[in-house]
Design an enzyme around this catalytic site. Structure first.
Site, PDB file in Angstrom:
ATOM      1  N   HIS A 146      42.177  10.106  11.545  1.00  0.00           N
ATOM      2  CA  HIS A 146      42.492  11.430  10.999  1.00  0.00           C
ATOM      3  C   HIS A 146      43.817  11.975  11.507  1.00  0.00           C
ATOM      4  O   HIS A 146      44.475  12.750  10.828  1.00  0.00           O
ATOM      5  CB  HIS A 146      41.367  12.421  11.349  1.00  0.00           C
ATOM      6  CG  HIS A 146      40.043  11.986  10.823  1.00  0.00           C
ATOM      7  ND1 HIS A 146      38.892  11.984  11.590  1.00  0.00           N
ATOM      8  CD2 HIS A 146      39.695  11.497   9.619  1.00  0.00           C
ATOM      9  CE1 HIS A 146      37.886  11.517  10.866  1.00  0.00           C
ATOM     10  NE2 HIS A 146      38.350  11.216   9.674  1.00  0.00           N
ATOM     11  N   GLN A 155      35.036   6.709  15.718  1.00  0.00           N
ATOM     12  CA  GLN A 155      34.215   6.089  16.766  1.00  0.00           C
ATOM     13  C   GLN A 155      32.864   5.607  16.226  1.00  0.00           C
ATOM     14  O   GLN A 155      32.347   4.574  16.648  1.00  0.00           O
ATOM     15  CB  GLN A 155      34.024   7.104  17.908  1.00  0.00           C
ATOM     16  CG  GLN A 155      33.370   6.491  19.139  1.00  0.00           C
ATOM     17  CD  GLN A 155      33.215   7.501  20.268  1.00  0.00           C
ATOM     18  OE1 GLN A 155      34.047   8.384  20.442  1.00  0.00           O
ATOM     19  NE2 GLN A 155      32.152   7.371  21.037  1.00  0.00           N
TER      20      GLN A 155
END
Ligand SMILES: [Zn+2]
Length: 199
Positions: free
Chosen positions: A89, A128
């Site tokens: 991001h 993650q």
């Protein structure tokens, strides 16, 4: 010295990246031609390609390359595997540790290969959560074990340097399969073993 490690980069994408980074530096209000910055676009181009080299690597092939038949059914754990990745991001690093366990079902793999699997997926643009499940799936596919568990603890620079600016928060993600999913005694044993600190 007789050992030489050589880094190689494909010419075309590297040159295109250098041009683009030079433009980015200018757009940020800097002079890309001043002495300290003159080679920065080239360094960035090479660093970013290094940090995303996982796209060209095959985790299952790495595991299969060191797969051995072995009649053990005890839990194998590798903990505190250092991990450096980049959040997709913000293109900022997140870093921490991965803990991996599996229960063999006729096959084991080289212990260092588990650490390499972490790198294969960490060296991509990541979140993650996905990183955690990709590691699990590769081990499952290669070894078909009785169970696999992956836990990742990481700090995200996008949370520390910007946004909420939380310096000490750690994000933990986990993925379980087989025995680790179905048997809470096995799962708890793994969680206990990875949280125990050797002193
Ligand atoms: Zn981010």
């Amino acid at each position: 010295m007789s050992y030489h490690k050589k880094e190689e980069f494909d010419k075309e994408p590297t040159e295109e990246l250098i041009k683009t980074y030079r433009s980015i530096i200018g757009l940020l209000g800097e002079d890309a031609n001043r002495e300290g910055l003159i080679k920065t676009p080239e360094r960035m181009a090479k660093a970013m390609q290094y940090m995303t080299q996982g796209y060209q690597q095959d985790a299952v092939a790495i595991l299969n390359g060191a797969r051995f038949q072995e009649e053990v059914s005890e839990m194998v754990i590798v903990k505190d595997i250092e991990l450096f990745s980049m959040c997709e991001h913000h293109l900022l690093p997140f870093f921490g540790k991965a803990h991996i366990a599996y229960i063999p079902n006729g096959y084991i793999t080289g212990l260092s290969k588990l650490a390499r699997v972490v790198d294969v997926y960490a060296r991509r643009l990541q979140v993650q959560e996905r990183l955690t499940t990709q590691i699990l799936k590769a081990i499952k596919e290669s070894l078909n074990p009785q169970g696999v568990a992956v836990v990742i603890e990481a700090k995200h620079l996008c949370m520390m340097m910007r946004g909420v600016q939380k310096q000490n928060s750690v994000t933990t993600t986990s993925a379980f399969d087989g025995e680790f999913l179905n048997n809470h005694v096995t799962r708890n044993e793994f969680l206990k073993l990875i949280s125990a600190r050797l002193s």
